[in-house]
Design an enzyme around this catalytic site. Sequence first.
Site, PDB file in Angstrom:
ATOM      1  N   TRP A 102       0.829  -1.211   0.000  1.00 58.86           N
ATOM      2  CA  TRP A 102       0.000   0.000   0.000  1.00 58.86           C
ATOM      3  C   TRP A 102       0.857   1.252   0.000  1.00 58.86           C
ATOM      4  O   TRP A 102       0.538   2.242  -0.658  1.00 58.86           O
ATOM      5  CB  TRP A 102      -0.969  -0.012   1.181  1.00 58.86           C
ATOM      6  CG  TRP A 102      -1.961  -1.140   1.099  1.00 58.86           C
ATOM      7  CD1 TRP A 102      -2.062  -2.202   1.950  1.00 58.86           C
ATOM      8  CD2 TRP A 102      -2.956  -1.353   0.092  1.00 58.86           C
ATOM      9  NE1 TRP A 102      -3.057  -3.050   1.538  1.00 58.86           N
ATOM     10  CE2 TRP A 102      -3.629  -2.559   0.406  1.00 58.86           C
ATOM     11  CE3 TRP A 102      -3.350  -0.634  -1.049  1.00 58.86           C
ATOM     12  CZ2 TRP A 102      -4.677  -3.067  -0.377  1.00 58.86           C
ATOM     13  CZ3 TRP A 102      -4.399  -1.141  -1.824  1.00 58.86           C
ATOM     14  CH2 TRP A 102      -5.043  -2.339  -1.490  1.00 58.86           C
ATOM     15  N   ASP A 172      -1.153   6.804   6.578  1.00 61.90           N
ATOM     16  CA  ASP A 172      -2.204   5.854   6.222  1.00 61.90           C
ATOM     17  C   ASP A 172      -2.302   4.859   7.374  1.00 61.90           C
ATOM     18  O   ASP A 172      -1.434   4.008   7.551  1.00 61.90           O
ATOM     19  CB  ASP A 172      -1.831   5.146   4.906  1.00 61.90           C
ATOM     20  CG  ASP A 172      -2.820   4.035   4.540  1.00 61.90           C
ATOM     21  OD1 ASP A 172      -3.793   3.815   5.282  1.00 61.90           O
ATOM     22  OD2 ASP A 172      -2.593   3.390   3.492  1.00 61.90           O
ATOM     23  N   LYS A 196     -11.099  -2.144   7.928  1.00 57.76           N
ATOM     24  CA  LYS A 196     -10.167  -3.009   8.643  1.00 57.76           C
ATOM     25  C   LYS A 196     -10.454  -2.953  10.143  1.00 57.76           C
ATOM     26  O   LYS A 196     -10.861  -3.914  10.740  1.00 57.76           O
ATOM     27  CB  LYS A 196      -8.711  -2.574   8.379  1.00 57.76           C
ATOM     28  CG  LYS A 196      -8.367  -2.312   6.909  1.00 57.76           C
ATOM     29  CD  LYS A 196      -7.977  -3.534   6.136  1.00 57.76           C
ATOM     30  CE  LYS A 196      -7.961  -3.374   4.628  1.00 57.76           C
ATOM     31  NZ  LYS A 196      -7.038  -2.419   4.062  1.00 57.76           N
TER      32      LYS A 196
HETATM   33  C1  LIG Z   1      -6.623  -1.984   2.646  1.00 57.38           C
HETATM   34  C2  LIG Z   1      -5.656  -0.888   2.663  1.00 57.38           C
HETATM   35  C3  LIG Z   1      -5.684   0.150   1.720  1.00 57.38           C
HETATM   36  C4  LIG Z   1      -6.694   0.193   0.587  1.00 57.38           C
HETATM   37  O1  LIG Z   1      -7.930   0.489   1.071  1.00 57.38           O
HETATM   38  P1  LIG Z   1      -9.198   0.742   0.130  1.00 57.38           P
HETATM   39  O2  LIG Z   1     -10.186   1.298   1.100  1.00 57.38           O
HETATM   40  O3  LIG Z   1      -9.588  -0.583  -0.438  1.00 57.38           O
HETATM   41  O4  LIG Z   1      -8.827   1.706  -0.921  1.00 57.38           O
HETATM   42  C5  LIG Z   1      -4.771   1.178   1.846  1.00 57.38           C
HETATM   43  N1  LIG Z   1      -3.853   1.184   2.825  1.00 57.38           N
HETATM   44  C6  LIG Z   1      -3.778   0.187   3.740  1.00 57.38           C
HETATM   45  C7  LIG Z   1      -2.727   0.240   4.800  1.00 57.38           C
HETATM   46  C8  LIG Z   1      -4.672  -0.873   3.681  1.00 57.38           C
HETATM   47  O5  LIG Z   1      -4.592  -1.861   4.586  1.00 57.38           O
END
Ligand SMILES: *Cc1c(COP(=O)(O)O)cnc(C)c1O
Length: 362
Positions: A102, A172, A196
């Site tokens: 990511w 993030d 998540k």
């Molecule tokens: C799952 C994830 C993403 C992507 O998320 P989406 O909502 O599907 O765009 C980005 N960064 C991290 C750390 C993730 O675990």
Amino acid sequence: MKRAMNFGPGPAALPLSVLKEAQEELLDFAGTGMSVLECSHRSPEYDKVHNETAAHLRELLGVGENFKVIFLGGGASLQFAMVPLNFLFGDKTADYLVTGTWAKTAFKEAKAIGNAVAAATTEVDGKFARVPKQAECKLTPGAAYLHFTSNNTIFGTQFHSFPQTDAPLVCDMSSDFLWRPFDASKFSLIYAGAQKNLGPAGVTVVVIREDFLAAAKPSGLPTMLSYKTHVDKNSLHNTPPCFAIYLVGKVLKWLKAGGGLAAMEKRNREKADLIYGAIDRHAGFYKAPVEKESRSTMNIVFRLPSEELEKSFIAEGKKLGMVGLKGHRSVGGIRVSCYNAVELDWVKAVAQFMEEFVKKNG
Ligand SMILES: *Cc1c(COP(=O)(O)O)cnc(C)c1O
């Protein structure tokens, strides 16, 4: 009904009490005689939920009104673009820590928009086994921001202390947001896709500090891609993902009622220790690719001696009611995701299953 032990990486388990509450309210939300799914996003009943969700979040983070909380669509992936669109313009440079799939995607997106540089990468042969140490980060003086990914969902690594920088810190936190107490005031912008550790898919929470927002590109952005739009309109410029926000609000209430982030950290560490304990006791059988100091408390990854054994581990786990144990398709192996809503008893069951599996196959 038998509830699955859900170790999926996302969308992931939600607290049972939250689901039950939502179920009870589904046909009659706040005395409206209709579902929250059918309610106007401009109604006073929804407005209350919307504002309470932001207030719960501020309270859990321990931040004041100078931190703006907004709810956006487009997933964390849209933030990969929105951050540079808003903050990486003109002759600015932004630093990125490249620590996983990511993080790499966020970096790639930023490079397409402006001058983004990798201040550190821990990639070796396409894999990431750790996060960088502070001394390895070659920070750009005067950078517009430093972007990093606090938990690398696919490779199972996590920052246990945050990078130090003079630049605004952007993170993030999609896969470990609110797993423990932390000093949110150090951050200029935090974003997290809810699916998540926070709620269902469909909403991304963004927390922006006012002084950073003031440094955003003043004009020239499409309305929907400008953070200012959403802050100025309290995430009601257009129809927000109401139902997802409503569920996030319930998860935050559940967090508070359960003793807040300190209690959550204690439980999460206990869960992670159970799985890493089993891995380390049988290090000849279970192979952890991640260096100890970078081990994630949220996504615990390991390999078995063969892919065949991994397949039977997943199949046997499924028979016991455990789902979502398969590693990401890009890396294989096993991944046990232990987000906040994953119950301690489920993790105990997996740890016990690991012991039995090695006895039978080791
Ligand atoms: C799952 C994830 C993403 C992507 O998320 P989406 O909502 O599907 O765009 C980005 N960064 C991290 C750390 C993730 O675990």
